[in-house]
Design a protein around this motif. Structure first.
Motif, PDB file in Angstrom:
ATOM      1  N   ALA A  16       0.926  -0.997  -0.061  1.00  0.00           N
ATOM      2  CA  ALA A  16      -0.052  -0.028   0.012  1.00  0.00           C
ATOM      3  C   ALA A  16       0.945   1.230   0.213  1.00  0.00           C
ATOM      4  O   ALA A  16       0.501   2.143  -0.725  1.00  0.00           O
ATOM      5  CB  ALA A  16      -0.898   0.051   1.211  1.00  0.00           C
ATOM      6  N   ALA A  20       1.062   4.277  -2.753  1.00  0.00           N
ATOM      7  CA  ALA A  20       0.744   5.515  -2.535  1.00  0.00           C
ATOM      8  C   ALA A  20       1.712   6.363  -3.033  1.00  0.00           C
ATOM      9  O   ALA A  20       1.740   7.786  -3.455  1.00  0.00           O
ATOM     10  CB  ALA A  20       0.911   5.697  -1.050  1.00  0.00           C
ATOM     11  N   GLU A  47      -6.679  -0.316  -4.785  1.00  0.00           N
ATOM     12  CA  GLU A  47      -7.579  -0.628  -4.239  1.00  0.00           C
ATOM     13  C   GLU A  47      -8.687  -1.585  -4.812  1.00  0.00           C
ATOM     14  O   GLU A  47      -9.156  -2.464  -4.040  1.00  0.00           O
ATOM     15  CB  GLU A  47      -8.436   0.544  -3.462  1.00  0.00           C
ATOM     16  N   ALA A  95      -5.491  13.784  -0.086  1.00  0.00           N
ATOM     17  CA  ALA A  95      -5.853  12.582   0.582  1.00  0.00           C
ATOM     18  C   ALA A  95      -4.650  11.400   0.735  1.00  0.00           C
ATOM     19  O   ALA A  95      -4.698  10.768   1.508  1.00  0.00           O
ATOM     20  CB  ALA A  95      -7.081  12.027  -0.223  1.00  0.00           C
ATOM     21  N   ASN A  96      -4.105  11.605  -0.700  1.00  0.00           N
ATOM     22  CA  ASN A  96      -3.049  10.430  -0.678  1.00  0.00           C
ATOM     23  C   ASN A  96      -1.916  10.555   0.458  1.00  0.00           C
ATOM     24  O   ASN A  96      -1.298   9.715   0.843  1.00  0.00           O
ATOM     25  CB  ASN A  96      -2.366  10.556  -2.028  1.00  0.00           C
ATOM     26  N   GLN A  99      -3.224   9.328   3.574  1.00  0.00           N
ATOM     27  CA  GLN A  99      -3.044   8.091   3.674  1.00  0.00           C
ATOM     28  C   GLN A  99      -1.610   7.475   3.668  1.00  0.00           C
ATOM     29  O   GLN A  99      -1.336   6.628   4.671  1.00  0.00           O
ATOM     30  CB  GLN A  99      -3.754   7.211   2.314  1.00  0.00           C
ATOM     31  N   TYR A 100      -0.811   8.043   3.285  1.00  0.00           N
ATOM     32  CA  TYR A 100       0.708   7.573   3.230  1.00  0.00           C
ATOM     33  C   TYR A 100       1.074   7.756   4.823  1.00  0.00           C
ATOM     34  O   TYR A 100       1.791   7.052   5.322  1.00  0.00           O
ATOM     35  CB  TYR A 100       1.453   8.407   2.390  1.00  0.00           C
ATOM     36  N   VAL A 102      -0.595   7.792   7.292  1.00  0.00           N
ATOM     37  CA  VAL A 102      -1.230   6.741   8.473  1.00  0.00           C
ATOM     38  C   VAL A 102      -0.425   5.480   8.155  1.00  0.00           C
ATOM     39  O   VAL A 102      -0.290   4.557   9.332  1.00  0.00           O
ATOM     40  CB  VAL A 102      -2.778   6.550   7.810  1.00  0.00           C
ATOM     41  N   LEU A 103      -0.364   5.154   7.067  1.00  0.00           N
ATOM     42  CA  LEU A 103       0.381   3.658   6.879  1.00  0.00           C
ATOM     43  C   LEU A 103       1.937   3.916   7.443  1.00  0.00           C
ATOM     44  O   LEU A 103       2.366   2.743   8.224  1.00  0.00           O
ATOM     45  CB  LEU A 103       0.610   3.463   5.269  1.00  0.00           C
TER      46      LEU A 103
END
Length: 122
Positions: A16, A20, A47, A95-96, A99-100, A102-103
Motif C-alpha cells: 500500500a 501511495a 484498491e 488525501a494520498n 493515507q501515506y 497513516v501507513l
C-alpha cells in the motif's frame, strides 16, 4: 523477514505504501501536464484490485503477487472533461498524503512493538 515477524498485514501495508508513492508521482505528472492538449489524466489502480483478489478470505502471502499497483489512464473523467482539473488533483494529493502518513505511522508502531520485545521491555 519482516513479513514473517509481523504477519500479512505488514506485507499489505508495504505494498500500500508503494501504491501511495506511485499515486503521488502520478498526481504530480497530471498536474505537470495540466495545459497539455490531448493529455489523458492517469491514476493508480490498487484498491480495486484488492477487492477483486478477495484478500479478506485469502492468505495474503499467496495472493500478494497478484495485487500490485498499476498506473493506468483515468477514464472516469474523460466523459466530463478530457483535461486535468487542478482542484481535483490537489484534493487527491492531500488525501494520498494523509493515507501515506497513516501507513507509515502504523508500520512504525509495529516496528516499535518488535523493538520492545527484543529489548525485553527495557
Amino acid at each position: 523477514m519482516a513479513d514473517s515477524l509481523f504477519g500479512s498485514g505488514f506485507a499489505l501495508a508495504r505494498v500500500a505504501l508503494d501504491a501511495a508513492t506511485m499515486r503521488h508521482e502520478t498526481i504530480a505528472a497530471n498536474i505537470a501536464n495540466i495545459n497539455t492538449e490531448g493529455y489523458t489524466p492517469l491514476k493508480v489502480g490498487f484498491e480495486e484490485y484488492l477487492d477483486r483478489a478477495d484478500i479478506a478470505r485469502a492468505d495474503w502471502s499467496l495472493s500478494r503477487n497478484a495485487v500490485t499497483p498499476v498506473v493506468e489512464p483515468d477514464l472516469s473523467t474523460a466523459s466530463i472533461s478530457p483535461q486535468v482539473a487542478l482542484s481535483t488533483e490537489i484534493v487527491k494529493l492531500n488525501a494520498n498524503t494523509i493515507q501515506y502518513q497513516v501507513l507509515v505511522k502504523a508500520m512504525s508502531r509495529a516496528a516499535s512493538v518488535l523493538q520492545i520485545a527484543i529489548s525485553e521491555g527495557k
